[in-house]
Design a protein around this motif. Structure first.
Motif, PDB file in Angstrom:
ATOM      1  N   THR A   1       0.813  -1.215   0.000  1.00  0.00           N
ATOM      2  CA  THR A   1       0.000   0.000   0.000  1.00  0.00           C
ATOM      3  C   THR A   1       0.848   1.268   0.000  1.00  0.00           C
ATOM      4  OG1 THR A   1      -0.180  -0.037   2.403  1.00  0.00           O
ATOM      5  CG2 THR A   1      -1.959  -1.073   1.150  1.00  0.00           C
ATOM      6  N   THR A   2       2.060   1.187   0.524  1.00  0.00           N
ATOM      7  CA  THR A   2       2.868   2.401   0.595  1.00  0.00           C
ATOM      8  C   THR A   2       4.101   2.350  -0.278  1.00  0.00           C
ATOM      9  OG1 THR A   2       4.216   1.599   2.438  1.00  0.00           O
ATOM     10  CG2 THR A   2       2.171   2.782   2.993  1.00  0.00           C
ATOM     11  N   GLY A   3       4.535   1.150  -0.675  1.00  0.00           N
ATOM     12  CA  GLY A   3       5.745   1.020  -1.459  1.00  0.00           C
ATOM     13  C   GLY A   3       7.000   1.209  -0.633  1.00  0.00           C
ATOM     14  N   SER A   4       6.872   1.407   0.679  1.00  0.00           N
ATOM     15  CA  SER A   4       8.039   1.641   1.521  1.00  0.00           C
ATOM     16  C   SER A   4       8.544   0.335   2.112  1.00  0.00           C
ATOM     17  CB  SER A   4       7.674   2.609   2.646  1.00  0.00           C
ATOM     18  OG  SER A   4       6.654   2.058   3.438  1.00  0.00           O
ATOM     19  N   LYS A   5       9.779   0.355   2.574  1.00  0.00           N
ATOM     20  CA  LYS A   5      10.391  -0.821   3.197  1.00  0.00           C
ATOM     21  C   LYS A   5       9.691  -1.148   4.507  1.00  0.00           C
ATOM     22  CE  LYS A   5      14.438  -1.977   1.184  1.00  0.00           C
ATOM     23  NZ  LYS A   5      14.665  -3.315   0.719  1.00  0.00           N
ATOM     24  N   LYS A   6       9.464  -2.453   4.731  1.00  0.00           N
ATOM     25  CA  LYS A   6       8.884  -2.905   5.998  1.00  0.00           C
ATOM     26  C   LYS A   6       9.988  -3.030   7.026  1.00  0.00           C
ATOM     27  CE  LYS A   6       5.263  -5.818   4.104  1.00  0.00           C
ATOM     28  NZ  LYS A   6       4.798  -7.192   3.980  1.00  0.00           N
ATOM     29  N   ALA A   7       9.641  -2.717   8.248  1.00  0.00           N
ATOM     30  CA  ALA A   7      10.569  -2.931   9.355  1.00  0.00           C
ATOM     31  C   ALA A   7      10.650  -4.427   9.628  1.00  0.00           C
ATOM     32  CB  ALA A   7      10.084  -2.190  10.589  1.00  0.00           C
ATOM     33  N   PRO A   8      11.780  -4.896  10.117  1.00  0.00           N
ATOM     34  CA  PRO A   8      11.858  -6.318  10.469  1.00  0.00           C
ATOM     35  C   PRO A   8      10.884  -6.635  11.601  1.00  0.00           C
ATOM     36  CG  PRO A   8      13.875  -5.156  11.097  1.00  0.00           C
ATOM     37  CD  PRO A   8      13.002  -4.177  10.383  1.00  0.00           C
ATOM     38  N   ALA A   9      10.445  -7.876  11.654  1.00  0.00           N
ATOM     39  CA  ALA A   9       9.516  -8.301  12.700  1.00  0.00           C
ATOM     40  C   ALA A   9      10.164  -8.139  14.067  1.00  0.00           C
ATOM     41  CB  ALA A   9       9.121  -9.763  12.476  1.00  0.00           C
ATOM     42  N   ARG A  10       9.380  -7.653  15.027  1.00  0.00           N
ATOM     43  CA  ARG A  10       9.870  -7.522  16.396  1.00  0.00           C
ATOM     44  C   ARG A  10       9.797  -8.878  17.092  1.00  0.00           C
ATOM     45  NH1 ARG A  10       5.516  -3.454  18.381  1.00  0.00           N
ATOM     46  NH2 ARG A  10       4.373  -4.802  16.967  1.00  0.00           N
ATOM     47  N   GLU A  11      10.718  -9.116  17.974  1.00  0.00           N
ATOM     48  CA  GLU A  11      10.652 -10.310  18.816  1.00  0.00           C
ATOM     49  C   GLU A  11       9.473 -10.154  19.772  1.00  0.00           C
ATOM     50  OE1 GLU A  11      12.475 -13.093  18.615  1.00  0.00           O
ATOM     51  OE2 GLU A  11      13.455 -12.216  16.857  1.00  0.00           O
ATOM     52  N   SER A  12       8.980 -11.269  20.288  1.00  0.00           N
ATOM     53  CA  SER A  12       7.807 -11.244  21.177  1.00  0.00           C
ATOM     54  C   SER A  12       8.023 -10.368  22.397  1.00  0.00           C
ATOM     55  CB  SER A  12       7.453 -12.669  21.609  1.00  0.00           C
ATOM     56  OG  SER A  12       7.063 -13.428  20.483  1.00  0.00           O
ATOM     57  N   ALA A  13       9.205 -10.433  23.003  1.00  0.00           N
ATOM     58  CA  ALA A  13       9.479  -9.623  24.192  1.00  0.00           C
ATOM     59  C   ALA A  13       9.389  -8.133  23.862  1.00  0.00           C
ATOM     60  CB  ALA A  13      10.842  -9.969  24.777  1.00  0.00           C
ATOM     61  N   ARG A  14       9.865  -7.745  22.690  1.00  0.00           N
ATOM     62  CA  ARG A  14       9.810  -6.340  22.279  1.00  0.00           C
ATOM     63  C   ARG A  14       8.360  -5.917  22.022  1.00  0.00           C
ATOM     64  NH1 ARG A  14      12.902  -1.709  21.379  1.00  0.00           N
ATOM     65  NH2 ARG A  14      11.304  -0.213  20.825  1.00  0.00           N
ATOM     66  N   ARG A  15       7.563  -6.809  21.387  1.00  0.00           N
ATOM     67  CA  ARG A  15       6.160  -6.492  21.150  1.00  0.00           C
ATOM     68  C   ARG A  15       5.400  -6.351  22.459  1.00  0.00           C
ATOM     69  NH1 ARG A  15       3.590 -10.217  18.902  1.00  0.00           N
ATOM     70  NH2 ARG A  15       5.271 -11.715  18.694  1.00  0.00           N
ATOM     71  N   LYS A  16       5.717  -7.185  23.451  1.00  0.00           N
ATOM     72  CA  LYS A  16       5.073  -7.040  24.757  1.00  0.00           C
ATOM     73  C   LYS A  16       5.465  -5.704  25.388  1.00  0.00           C
ATOM     74  CE  LYS A  16       4.711  -8.903  29.418  1.00  0.00           C
ATOM     75  NZ  LYS A  16       5.253  -9.858  30.395  1.00  0.00           N
ATOM     76  N   GLU A  17       6.754  -5.374  25.335  1.00  0.00           N
ATOM     77  CA  GLU A  17       7.230  -4.097  25.884  1.00  0.00           C
ATOM     78  C   GLU A  17       6.535  -2.920  25.191  1.00  0.00           C
ATOM     79  OE1 GLU A  17      11.375  -1.657  25.567  1.00  0.00           O
ATOM     80  OE2 GLU A  17      11.532  -3.768  26.125  1.00  0.00           O
ATOM     81  N   ASP A  18       6.430  -2.975  23.863  1.00  0.00           N
ATOM     82  CA  ASP A  18       5.751  -1.913  23.111  1.00  0.00           C
ATOM     83  C   ASP A  18       4.272  -1.842  23.482  1.00  0.00           C
ATOM     84  OD1 ASP A  18       8.160  -1.399  21.840  1.00  0.00           O
ATOM     85  OD2 ASP A  18       7.569  -2.335  19.941  1.00  0.00           O
ATOM     86  N   THR A  19       3.640  -3.011  23.656  1.00  0.00           N
ATOM     87  CA  THR A  19       2.222  -3.066  24.028  1.00  0.00           C
ATOM     88  C   THR A  19       1.999  -2.456  25.405  1.00  0.00           C
ATOM     89  OG1 THR A  19       1.831  -4.992  22.632  1.00  0.00           O
ATOM     90  CG2 THR A  19       0.284  -4.628  24.464  1.00  0.00           C
ATOM     91  N   LEU A  20       2.833  -2.820  26.372  1.00  0.00           N
ATOM     92  CA  LEU A  20       2.710  -2.241  27.714  1.00  0.00           C
ATOM     93  C   LEU A  20       2.952  -0.733  27.678  1.00  0.00           C
ATOM     94  CD1 LEU A  20       4.373  -5.071  29.819  1.00  0.00           C
ATOM     95  CD2 LEU A  20       1.956  -4.402  29.815  1.00  0.00           C
ATOM     96  N   GLY A  21       3.865  -0.292  26.829  1.00  0.00           N
ATOM     97  CA  GLY A  21       4.097   1.138  26.654  1.00  0.00           C
ATOM     98  C   GLY A  21       2.864   1.844  26.121  1.00  0.00           C
ATOM     99  N   ARG A  22       2.213   1.227  25.132  1.00  0.00           N
ATOM    100  CA  ARG A  22       0.991   1.806  24.571  1.00  0.00           C
ATOM    101  C   ARG A  22      -0.107   1.850  25.623  1.00  0.00           C
ATOM    102  NH1 ARG A  22      -0.156   0.795  19.009  1.00  0.00           N
ATOM    103  NH2 ARG A  22      -1.779   2.290  19.420  1.00  0.00           N
ATOM    104  N   LEU A  23      -0.238   0.779  26.403  1.00  0.00           N
ATOM    105  CA  LEU A  23      -1.272   0.748  27.443  1.00  0.00           C
ATOM    106  C   LEU A  23      -1.033   1.851  28.475  1.00  0.00           C
ATOM    107  CD1 LEU A  23      -1.604  -3.105  27.851  1.00  0.00           C
ATOM    108  CD2 LEU A  23      -3.420  -1.540  27.106  1.00  0.00           C
ATOM    109  N   GLY A  24       0.213   2.149  28.752  1.00  0.00           N
ATOM    110  CA  GLY A  24       0.523   3.195  29.709  1.00  0.00           C
ATOM    111  C   GLY A  24       0.395   4.600  29.159  1.00  0.00           C
ATOM    112  N   GLN A  25       0.614   4.755  27.844  1.00  0.00           N
ATOM    113  CA  GLN A  25       0.673   6.099  27.274  1.00  0.00           C
ATOM    114  C   GLN A  25      -0.530   6.499  26.427  1.00  0.00           C
ATOM    115  OE1 GLN A  25       4.408   6.248  25.196  1.00  0.00           O
ATOM    116  NE2 GLN A  25       5.566   5.788  27.033  1.00  0.00           N
ATOM    117  N   ASP A  26      -1.106   5.554  25.686  1.00  0.00           N
ATOM    118  CA  ASP A  26      -2.258   5.904  24.851  1.00  0.00           C
ATOM    119  C   ASP A  26      -3.394   6.402  25.745  1.00  0.00           C
ATOM    120  OD1 ASP A  26      -0.705   4.889  22.774  1.00  0.00           O
ATOM    121  OD2 ASP A  26      -2.300   3.615  21.977  1.00  0.00           O
TER     122      ASP A  26
END
Length: 160
Positions: free
Chosen positions: A8-33
């Motif tokens: 949809t954008t033609g831009s490079k995709k970021a590499p997949a995050r490891e599960s621990a990083r996705r959990k950390e990002d999710t907890l960050g979103r829950l705290g900040q969003d």
């Protein structure tokens, strides 16, 4: 041919995050969003989707809405909900057990956390109720390369 660009954008995709990083990002979103989409269904099975502001406190999402709001009625009717954060390129999807918590039954710490984050105090307004969402499953992904390992929580327990 490896698919490293977004169709949809033609831009490079970021590499997949490891599960621990996705959990950390999710907890960050829950705290900040501040806002989330909440999907419920009434006893008649009809779906209802609405945005609500939230605070993440004690492992639960806490929201407030009018007692007469369809979301509050649906939570009282069936005690289940889906909550979503983010957009279609950064999804956090939570299946939750949900309960309506009357203003007078809300714990002091929960109420203070709600007011501190959202700068909105409805604890003295009987027209409102709080809704507490206890996650049962949590999935998070950004692109198709994260779909295979998107499950971060099952049956209320973090997998990572």
């Amino acid at each position: 041919m490896g698919d490293t660009t977004s169709s949809t954008t033609g831009s490079k995709k970021a590499p997949a995050r490891e599960s621990a990083r996705r959990k950390e990002d999710t907890l960050g979103r829950l705290g900040q969003d501040v806002d989330a989409w909440v999907s419920t269904a009434g006893a008649d099975g009809l779906p209802y989707l609405t945005p609500l502001s939230f605070v993440w406190h004690g492992g639960c999402l806490l929201m407030a809405t009018r007692v007469t709001n369809p979301t509050a009625r649906n939570v009282r009717a069936n005690g289940r909900a889906y909550v979503s954060l983010g957009n279609t390129r950064d999804v956090v999807l939570i299946e939750a057990e949900a309960e309506a918590v009357p203003v007078e039954a809300l714990g002091e710490a929960e109420g203070e956390a709600f007011v501190a984050k959202l700068r909105w105090d409805v604890r003295s307004d009987a027209a409102y109720t709080f809704l507490r969402f206890r996650p049962v499953t949590v999935t998070a992904w950004r692109e198709v390369n994260e779909l295979a390992r998107r499950h971060l929580m099952r049956d209320g327990a973090w997998l990572v």
